[in-house]
Design a protein around this motif. Structure first.
Motif, mmCIF file in Angstrom:
data_model
loop_
_atom_site.group_PDB
_atom_site.id
_atom_site.type_symbol
_atom_site.label_atom_id
_atom_site.label_comp_id
_atom_site.label_asym_id
_atom_site.label_seq_id
_atom_site.Cartn_x
_atom_site.Cartn_y
_atom_site.Cartn_z
ATOM 1 N N GLY A 205 8.433 17.754 -12.605
ATOM 2 C CA GLY A 205 9.610 17.229 -13.310
ATOM 3 C C GLY A 205 9.888 15.763 -13.054
ATOM 4 O O GLY A 205 11.045 15.340 -13.078
ATOM 5 N N LYS A 206 8.827 14.977 -12.848
ATOM 6 C CA LYS A 206 9.038 13.550 -12.584
ATOM 7 C C LYS A 206 9.696 12.860 -13.776
ATOM 8 O O LYS A 206 10.636 12.090 -13.617
ATOM 9 N N GLU A 207 9.207 13.187 -14.977
ATOM 10 C CA GLU A 207 9.761 12.520 -16.153
ATOM 11 C C GLU A 207 11.190 12.977 -16.415
ATOM 12 O O GLU A 207 12.018 12.201 -16.908
ATOM 13 N N THR B 85 8.716 4.493 -11.348
ATOM 14 C CA THR B 85 7.311 4.884 -11.371
ATOM 15 C C THR B 85 7.180 6.332 -10.922
ATOM 16 O O THR B 85 8.007 6.849 -10.182
ATOM 17 N N GLY B 86 6.132 6.955 -11.395
ATOM 18 C CA GLY B 86 5.845 8.329 -11.012
ATOM 19 C C GLY B 86 4.447 8.397 -10.438
ATOM 20 O O GLY B 86 3.544 7.693 -10.900
ATOM 21 N N SER B 87 4.266 9.213 -9.413
ATOM 22 C CA SER B 87 2.948 9.341 -8.805
ATOM 23 C C SER B 87 2.743 10.770 -8.346
ATOM 24 O O SER B 87 3.667 11.400 -7.836
ATOM 25 N N LYS B 88 1.542 11.285 -8.548
ATOM 26 C CA LYS B 88 1.282 12.636 -8.055
ATOM 27 C C LYS B 88 0.655 12.597 -6.673
ATOM 28 O O LYS B 88 0.589 13.598 -5.984
ATOM 29 N N ARG B 89 0.208 11.407 -6.273
ATOM 30 C CA ARG B 89 -0.364 11.280 -4.939
ATOM 31 C C ARG B 89 0.576 10.480 -4.041
ATOM 32 O O ARG B 89 1.429 9.747 -4.539
ATOM 33 N N ASP B 90 0.400 10.640 -2.763
ATOM 34 C CA ASP B 90 1.186 9.890 -1.798
ATOM 35 C C ASP B 90 0.651 8.458 -1.759
ATOM 36 O O ASP B 90 -0.444 8.207 -1.274
#
Lengths: 356, 74
Positions: free
Chosen positions: A46-48, A151-156
């Protein structure tokens, strides 16, 4: 290009989990500011949605919200996408084209999948964000932009910085206000709320009443791992609503992947353990205690904590129940009570059916 | 040649959930490397249940039993 579509803050489900409530409280606070926000979370968490919510709760809400996935574009294309280009800048550039930053003028830009931005582009991004100006490809003048960057990121990203795959300076520029979204499997208590919400919403678009949901389905949903997180749950609910012919969601409606996933550790696994070539010890007492506490939790739940009623349901004496509650360590309301309760209900149902 | 037991083990994993909802998946017959199953109970008449179970269960059987070939819903 993703468009915000018909985003409405009313369409956001907060859920019961402490983590999500904390996140939503934090969103309320930071929506007042203009600082960069970085939202980290697995795909489908649900980042967006959070980015949208931030924009729509901010003073920029009447200005554009532009969401763009940086993973969609090749290394060359991403620059023209974000910053635009002038006519004749390259073959095929037949007219001027504003970039996403310009399109978000006055509003918010959400750069998703920032972890997929190549290093060469990161430096240009840093310049744009730092100076609040962009230069179209092939242009000589800079255009100043007033845009809030999320910004959105799926990685650390911190780890990516340590590995040398993400520029440290950009990381610090972006990482002013971090929001970390937990995967759905880490907040299982929210699954029932989300399930009901999605069933209701998809039923409404189909013009039917929200279907009833059987305990077995709730149990399966609460046990399944949801690698695709909320998006996967949403899609599962949509598929079921679109295909349900009887008005009740039952185990048969579920995709077999969910059924098999929920069955893990499989009842067969116990048998496998027992028939394994190398004998593996199984503690009978532990297993029995597990079953016992599940059933007691279920009984307490359906009788609203009334111990006499719960004892009646379990066909034991009230005093015995007290002893067993102590023995199972159920004194405090267990956090997994919902799940345990549903599980017990599932175990109970076939027996009830058999005895009927 | 797949054995009845092998197939029953796989089916047995999802069976408790099916049964909790008043349904079941019954292994009618094993012919060579194919299994014939029938849905019974609440979901027996639902075309969607047939479709999803048919595809998903067949995939699970193929995953777990190398020589398994086809699931036939009868």
């Amino acid at each position: 290009m993703r468009t915000p579509g018909s985003f409405s803050p009313d369409n956001v489900v907060v859920g019961h989990s402490a983590r999500m409530r904390a996140i939503f409280d934090f969103v309320k606070v930071v929506s007042k500011s203009d600082s960069s926000v970085i939202i980290t979370g697995e795909s489908g968490t649900g980042k967006e949605v959070i980015a949208n919510l931030l924009h729509h709760s901010s003073s920029r809400r009447h200005q554009p919200f532009v969401a763009v996935s940086c993973a969609l574009f090749s290394e060359n294309l991403i620059e023209t996408e974000l910053f635009g280009h002038e006519r004749g800048a390259f073959t095929g550039a037949i007219k001027d084209k504003p970039g996403r930053f310009e399109m978000a003028q006055g509003g918010t830009i959400f750069l998703d999948d920032i972890d997929d931005v190549p290093l060469s582009m990161q430096v240009k991004l840093l310049r744009a964000i730092q100076n609040r100006t962009v230069e179209r490809v092939g242009a000589t003048r800079s255009i100043s932009v007033n845009v809030r960057v999320i910004t959105g990121s799926k990685r650390d990203l911190r780890r990516m910085v340590a590995e040398g795959n993400f520029r440290e300076d950009l990381y610090y520029r972006l990482n002013v206000l971090p929001i970390v979204l937990p995967p759905l499997r880490d907040r299982r208590e929210d699954i029932p709320v989300l399930t009901d919400f999605f069933f209701k919403r998809f039923a409404r678009t189909r013009g039917i009443d929200a279907p009833a949901v059987s305990p077995a389905v709730r149990y399966a949903f609460s046990r399944y791992r949801w690698p695709g997180n909320v998006r996967e749950l949403e899609n599962a609910c949509e598929r079921i609503v679109q295909t349900c012919t009887c008005g009740t969601v039952r185990a048969g409606c579920l995709a077999a992947g969910v059924l098999f996933g929920a069955a893990d550790p499989a009842p067969g696994a116990v048998a496998a353990e027992l028939t394994a070539a190398e004998p593996v010890g199984v503690s009978l007492d532990d297993r029995l205690l597990e079953v016992e506490s599940n059933l007691i939790a279920w009984a307490l739940k359906v009788s609203d904590g009334n111990k006499s009623r719960a004892a009646e349901l379990l066909s034991i004496k009230r005093s015995t129940l007290g002893d067993r509650i102590t023995r199972c360590g159920l004194q405090e309301a267990p956090p997994q009570a919902d799940v345990a309760g549903d599980m017990a209900a599932v175990e109970e149902l076939p027996r009830l059916a058999a005895s009927a | 040649m797949v054995s009845r037991d092998q197939i029953e083990t796989v089916l047995g994993r999802i069976r408790p959930l099916m049964q909790a909802d008043g349904g079941d998946i019954v292994l009618v017959d094993v012919r060579g490397n194919n299994a014939h199953v029938r849905l019974t109970g609440m979901c027996a008449g639902c075309p969607s249940a047939h479709m999803t179970l048919y595809m998903g269960v067949e995939m699970a059987l193929r995953d777990e039993i190398k020589e398994f070939e086809e699931l036939v819903v009868v």
